[in-house]
Design a protein around this motif. Structure first.
Motif, mmCIF file in Angstrom:
data_model
loop_
_atom_site.group_PDB
_atom_site.id
_atom_site.type_symbol
_atom_site.label_atom_id
_atom_site.label_comp_id
_atom_site.label_asym_id
_atom_site.label_seq_id
_atom_site.Cartn_x
_atom_site.Cartn_y
_atom_site.Cartn_z
ATOM 1 N N ASN A 139 2.910 10.652 0.117
ATOM 2 C CA ASN A 139 3.009 9.155 0.341
ATOM 3 C C ASN A 139 1.529 8.459 0.338
ATOM 4 O O ASN A 139 1.108 7.284 -0.150
ATOM 5 N N VAL A 140 0.590 9.186 0.993
ATOM 6 C CA VAL A 140 -0.926 9.091 1.150
ATOM 7 C C VAL A 140 -1.598 8.964 -0.110
ATOM 8 O O VAL A 140 -2.642 8.247 -0.367
ATOM 9 N N ALA A 141 -1.572 10.211 -1.087
ATOM 10 C CA ALA A 141 -2.195 10.415 -2.094
ATOM 11 C C ALA A 141 -2.011 9.205 -3.230
ATOM 12 O O ALA A 141 -3.028 8.674 -3.638
ATOM 13 N N PRO A 142 -0.939 8.578 -3.286
ATOM 14 C CA PRO A 142 -1.027 7.459 -4.450
ATOM 15 C C PRO A 142 -1.438 6.222 -3.848
ATOM 16 O O PRO A 142 -2.305 5.575 -4.559
ATOM 17 N N LEU A 143 -1.550 6.107 -2.700
ATOM 18 C CA LEU A 143 -2.171 4.900 -1.953
ATOM 19 C C LEU A 143 -3.807 4.823 -2.051
ATOM 20 O O LEU A 143 -4.434 4.181 -2.460
ATOM 21 N N LEU A 144 -4.254 6.189 -1.935
ATOM 22 C CA LEU A 144 -5.757 6.433 -2.155
ATOM 23 C C LEU A 144 -6.120 6.461 -3.609
ATOM 24 O O LEU A 144 -7.274 5.816 -3.788
ATOM 25 N N THR A 145 -5.487 6.833 -4.505
ATOM 26 C CA THR A 145 -5.708 6.814 -5.884
ATOM 27 C C THR A 145 -5.597 5.427 -6.349
ATOM 28 O O THR A 145 -6.611 4.909 -7.018
ATOM 29 N N GLN A 146 -4.487 4.290 -5.897
ATOM 30 C CA GLN A 146 -4.572 3.095 -6.416
ATOM 31 C C GLN A 146 -5.707 2.173 -5.673
ATOM 32 O O GLN A 146 -6.492 1.348 -6.005
ATOM 33 N N ALA A 147 -6.231 2.570 -4.507
ATOM 34 C CA ALA A 147 -7.374 2.076 -3.665
ATOM 35 C C ALA A 147 -8.658 2.271 -4.433
ATOM 36 O O ALA A 147 -9.547 1.610 -4.611
ATOM 37 N N GLU A 148 -8.803 3.702 -5.210
ATOM 38 C CA GLU A 148 -9.897 3.861 -5.478
ATOM 39 C C GLU A 148 -10.008 3.117 -7.208
ATOM 40 O O GLU A 148 -11.129 2.671 -7.371
#
Length: 468
Positions: A61-70
């Protein structure tokens, strides 16, 4: 890159908190924000991903959020940095406050279109953005912004404001020029995608310039607030109600006293001629009316001068100015050339004050007599008022500072505030005109004031439409 993120966002926050209503402050803060987003993207990729992985926090759940934020932070930097920079350079340019309001209203949206359309293009494999398209608009945006900053610094006549512009250009132009290559040119043309990692070095220079100058001189609001660059410092310093009224009243009271003494002297000698007496009384009445008009236009001690636009004949006003100064022109040959006999739209009282100030300076520059030339002419788009004297002229260092508030070459004179040419410059600019001075020691001085033939009417129309 954490340094870039913290440094740029801190400066942007300080600027916007200091003066959030000023357009230039908002745009330069936007540059700091979009540039800081590039640092945020690198921090997410280089620091947060490894940290979350090591701590076991990098869940599905966290990895996609960090990717989108990047990705979001990266695109904000790539697409937002050139746009915010060119917009800042445009609104910071000296003539921007006097461009037509119609163009200013739509300009940000028109320039925003290319960055927005960038989202419609797919980036090639292993490339963060569609360089072939982005290069098309980002390069002219950045180069155009650098040109406007440099040209604005060169164009500025006020030495105080020129120093401010020089500091701003030194802080922004080198960094954006370096970013042009590391973020766009090198990746697009040579496939070098990692040169952006050298950006912190040049950004550190930018932060040093901003911090250092803010302590000593002030930078865009950190000590602060130097824009509406053509009017802000000038209006706050020299067009407060007390300063302008002092200057205007000083001139008009001098005329009233001069002509009053003349009438008294003629009466005592019994040589008063009715025609001359009537002319002298008219000068006194005109001077007293001018004082009233100036008081009416000043809306409080710290408010901006309000122009009251009306149609009048500039030839008639120039003649009246010369009539009021007639006793001071003894020994001076006055040559009048009125090649334009139509009307113009402007603030009659303010321009009367401007032309009287310039004429007074010209007369005072010829204490032993000389030649004063007053010429009113027209070109296809402009009305030109030229006032030329054959007096002492000015040294180069004096000429550079003639428009500075409170600077005067007549320090020995009582009641001289050093406000005349600063005030004149401000009023001419508010009429969308230009004011230039040519002078050399021993060769006299020429003052040229040019007024757009239609700009004043457009200003009145725009003001009425905005008030609806």
């Amino acid at each position: 890159m954490l340094f870039v993120l913290i440094g740029l966002w801190t400066i942007g926050l300080l600027l916007i908190v200091t003066d959030p209503k000023r357009m230039t402050t908002r745009w330069i803060s936007s540059i700091a924000f979009t540039g800081g987003c590039g640092g945020l993207s690198a921090v997410i990729a280089d620091d947060l991903f490894p940290l979350f992985y090591a701590k076991g926090w990098l869940t599905s759940n966290v990895a996609p959020l960090l990717t989108q934020a990047e990705i979001f932070s990266s695109l904000t930097c790539y697409y937002g940095l050139p746009y915010t920079f060119v917009m800042f350079s445009i609104v910071y340019f000296p003539d921007y406050p006097y461009w037509s309001w119609q163009r200013k209203r739509w300009l940000p949206y028109v320039l925003l279109l290319p960055p927005v359309l960038s989202f419609a293009f797919d980036a090639p494999p292993d490339a963060p953005i569609p360089y072939s398209y982005v290069l098309f608009w980002a390069v002219p945006y950045i180069l155009g912004g650098i040109y406007l900053l440099t040209a604005g610094t060169w164009k500025e006549r006020n030495s105080f404001l020129r120093r401010s512009r020089l500091l701003t250009t030194a802080a922004a132009a080198p960094t954006l020029f370096f970013a042009l290559f590391t973020l766009y040119v090198l990746p697009a043309l040579f496939g070098e995608y990692e040169w952006w990692r050298y950006n912190p070095g040049i950004i550190a220079f930018t932060i040093a310039v901003i911090v250092g100058s803010s302590f000593r001189y002030g930078f865009m609001g950190l000590q602060i607030s130097i824009q509406n660059q053509k009017l802000d410092y000038t209006l706050r310093a020299i067009t407060s109600g007390t300063s302008i009224l002092n200057h205007a009243i000083k001139n008009d009271v001098g005329k009233i006293r001069l002509f009053g003494d003349k009438i008294k002297s003629d009466a005592e000698r019994g040589t008063a001629d009715p025609e001359n007496l009537m002319r002298d009384v008219e000068v006194i009445l005109a001077a007293s009316q001018h004082i009233y008009d100036m008081i009416y236009r000043i809306q409080g001690q710290t408010q901006e001068v309000e122009l009251v636009m009306e149609e009048f004949e500039p030839e008639r006003i120039l003649r009246q100015c010369l009539d009021m100064l007639a006793p001071e022109t003894q020994g001076v040959l006055v040559e009048e050339q009125y090649l334009y006999r139509g009307t113009m739209t402007g603030d009659r009282a303010q321009l009367t004050e401007v032309w009287t100030n310039v004429l007074t300076n010209a007369i005072e520059a010829m204490p032993g007599g000389g030649k004063l030339t007053v010429r009113l002419s027209e070109t296809k788009r402009k009305l030109v008022v030229e006032i030329k004297d054959s007096g002492l002229g000015m040294e180069k260092h004096q000429l550079k500072r003639v428009f500075d508030p409170f600077y005067t070459t007549k320090s020995g004179k009582k009641l001289n505030f050093g406000l005349g040419l600063s005030y004149c410059y401000t009023i001419v600019m508010k009429h969308k005109g230009t004011m230039n001075i040519h002078s050399k020691p021993g060769q006299g001085t020429s003052v040229f004031m040019q007024f757009p033939r239609r700009a004043a009417a457009e200003s009145r129309k725009g003001a009425s439409e905005n008030g609806q």
